[in-house]
Design a protein around this motif. Structure first.
Motif, PDB file in Angstrom:
ATOM      1  N   ASP A   1     -15.018  -8.604 -45.599  1.00 17.45           N
ATOM      2  CA  ASP A   1     -14.338  -9.649 -44.745  1.00 17.45           C
ATOM      3  C   ASP A   1     -15.400  -9.618 -43.495  1.00 17.45           C
ATOM      4  OD1 ASP A   1     -11.920 -11.004 -43.409  1.00 17.45           O
ATOM      5  OD2 ASP A   1     -12.470  -9.739 -41.981  1.00 17.45           O
ATOM      6  N   ASP A   2     -15.806 -10.921 -43.166  1.00 13.34           N
ATOM      7  CA  ASP A   2     -17.089 -11.213 -42.217  1.00 13.34           C
ATOM      8  C   ASP A   2     -16.515 -10.609 -40.936  1.00 13.34           C
ATOM      9  OD1 ASP A   2     -19.455 -12.433 -41.427  1.00 13.34           O
ATOM     10  OD2 ASP A   2     -17.984 -13.787 -40.312  1.00 13.34           O
ATOM     11  N   ARG A   3     -15.251 -10.818 -40.461  1.00 13.55           N
ATOM     12  CA  ARG A   3     -14.872 -10.625 -38.999  1.00 13.55           C
ATOM     13  C   ARG A   3     -14.685  -9.200 -38.808  1.00 13.55           C
ATOM     14  NH1 ARG A   3     -15.604 -12.304 -34.730  1.00 13.55           N
ATOM     15  NH2 ARG A   3     -15.388 -14.304 -35.222  1.00 13.55           N
ATOM     16  N   GLU A   4     -14.019  -8.551 -39.778  1.00 14.41           N
ATOM     17  CA  GLU A   4     -14.163  -6.890 -39.785  1.00 14.41           C
ATOM     18  C   GLU A   4     -15.346  -6.334 -39.720  1.00 14.41           C
ATOM     19  OE1 GLU A   4     -12.117  -3.150 -42.278  1.00 14.41           O
ATOM     20  OE2 GLU A   4     -12.254  -4.996 -43.191  1.00 14.41           O
TER      21      GLU A   4
ATOM     22  N   GLN B   1     -18.254  -7.560 -38.694  1.00 13.62           N
ATOM     23  CA  GLN B   1     -18.746  -7.871 -37.492  1.00 13.62           C
ATOM     24  C   GLN B   1     -18.281  -7.080 -36.428  1.00 13.62           C
ATOM     25  OE1 GLN B   1     -18.497 -11.639 -34.973  1.00 13.62           O
ATOM     26  NE2 GLN B   1     -20.305 -12.231 -35.859  1.00 13.62           N
ATOM     27  N   ASP B   2     -17.023  -7.211 -36.403  1.00 14.66           N
ATOM     28  CA  ASP B   2     -16.290  -6.226 -35.365  1.00 14.66           C
ATOM     29  C   ASP B   2     -16.600  -4.776 -35.288  1.00 14.66           C
ATOM     30  OD1 ASP B   2     -15.139  -8.605 -34.561  1.00 14.66           O
ATOM     31  OD2 ASP B   2     -13.127  -8.308 -35.191  1.00 14.66           O
TER      32      ASP B   2
ATOM     33  N   LYS C   1     -20.184  -4.283 -33.859  1.00 15.97           N
ATOM     34  CA  LYS C   1     -20.207  -4.847 -32.315  1.00 15.97           C
ATOM     35  C   LYS C   1     -19.690  -3.075 -31.689  1.00 15.97           C
ATOM     36  CE  LYS C   1     -20.001  -9.279 -32.289  1.00 15.97           C
ATOM     37  NZ  LYS C   1     -19.560 -10.609 -31.693  1.00 15.97           N
TER      38      LYS C   1
ATOM     39  N   ASN D   1     -24.450 -12.849 -38.663  1.00 15.28           N
ATOM     40  CA  ASN D   1     -24.547 -12.964 -40.144  1.00 15.28           C
ATOM     41  C   ASN D   1     -25.523 -13.603 -40.572  1.00 15.28           C
ATOM     42  OD1 ASN D   1     -23.431 -13.768 -42.608  1.00 15.28           O
ATOM     43  ND2 ASN D   1     -21.355 -13.875 -42.101  1.00 15.28           N
TER      44      ASN D   1
END
Length: 332
Positions: A303-306, A308-309, A312, A321
């Motif tokens: 999952d892209d958001r997971e 990235q988070d 970070k 990405n």
């Protein structure tokens, strides 16, 4: 992120992490600038020669310079002219410099030895290019000390377990973030023997040029009045284990040439960072950004958001990405 730097290296956490995609993104971003491109080892092939998986090609534009091995020219789709020979020999032939006449894909095979890369970079700089892009080696995370900035490509291909990918990335970021020694240690730049620096400021050069063959002998020199030990080569696994084991009785700080001289298993590297042993380097890495690839060529995707988070949370650096980066993210 990259506009101010001249020599930029890209390294990855695994084969097919997305380094070539990152390189192509940077080339596209600065396509109207005079770029020079090379690699540590081979890159740009259609099929990865280790995993046999399809790979993106390296696309270059008119007037760009490419430093590659003669054998690689057979696979070039771009039209080019050879402008110089370097005298640097590799398994794929001599490294030559070509100028691109018509845009297209190229196969890039550069020197695999760091000193050869440094010589090549120094020569390319005489051509007055705007930027030199180096596609690094994933296995050793090799970075030339001539590099001004480094991009770390983190690919989902490393593991299908996102936690393992993040944990490994955190270790590498910590390794690349090791601080530089102060100027009082500049005399170590040309030193090729193990050096002990004592708490009173004096130092002693040992007769050993490597720790690997003389670990026990060197350990016997590590008394409580030793503040630093300079290791001119790589930090060996067994020596690192012994330092961790003895840390309650003797705790010297370690000076290495660069972060890439720590080629240790992940568990041991983590133990070393948590041991209280301070490690500093002569040539630090200027890590300026993280580019991640949530897609694995073996068939799974994070999952892209997971992704990235979680990245970070382990770094203050820009996290981008590689599959949907924006030009402003790269050239800002």
């Amino acid at each position: 992120m990259l506009n101010q730097y001249e020599v930029i290296s890209i390294v990855g956490n695994a084969k097919n992490a997305g380094k070539t995609t990152v390189l192509n993104s940077i080339i596209e971003t600065f396509h109207d600038r005079l770029l020079a491109i090379t690699s540590i080892g081979l890159d740009g092939e259609l099929i990865d020669n280790v995993t046999s998986l399809p790979k993106p090609r390296i696309f270059v534009y008119e007037n760009m310079i490419v430093a590659t091995a003669l054998e690689c020219l057979k696979a070039a789709e771009a039209t080019y002219e050879i402008i110089d020979k370097t005298g640097i020999e590799t398994a794929l032939g001599e490294i030559v410099l070509i100028r691109i006449i018509h845009s297209g894909n190229v196969l890039v095979g550069g020197p695999s030895i760091v000193t050869q890369m440094e010589s090549l970079v120094a020569y390319i700089k005489t051509l007055n290019v705007d930027k030199i892009l180096i596609d690094g080696a994933f296995s050793r995370k090799t970075i030339s000390k001539s590099t001004d900035a480094c991009i770390f490509a983190i690919g989902a291909v490393y593991s299908s377990d996102l936690t393992k990918v993040i944990d490994a990335a955190k270790l590498t970021i910590a390794q690349f973030s090791l601080n530089r020694v102060n100027d009082s240690f500049n005399y170590l730049e040309t030193e090729e023997r193990v050096v002990l620096i004592y708490k009173d400021g004096t130092y002693k050069k040992l007769e050993y040029d490597s720790v690997i063959q003389y670990q026990q002998e060197i350990l016997e020199f590590l008394t409580s009045d030793v503040e630093y030990i300079y290791i001119p080569g790589s930090l060996p696994t067994q020596f690192a284990k012994e330092l961790i084991r003895k840390r309650r009785t003797v705790l010297p700080k370690i000076i290495l040439k660069s972060p890439t001289h720590m080629v240790l298993p992940e568990i041991l590297l983590n133990n070393l960072f948590n041991s209280g042993i301070k490690i500093i380097v002569l040539h630090p890495v200027n890590l300026v950004g993280i580019m991640y690839n949530p897609f694995s060529p073996t068939g799974y995707v994070f999952d892209d958001r997971e992704f990235q988070d979680k990245l970070k949370k382990i770094t203050h650096l820009p996290v981008i990405n590689v599959m949907n980066e924006r030009r402003n993210d790269i050239d800002g």
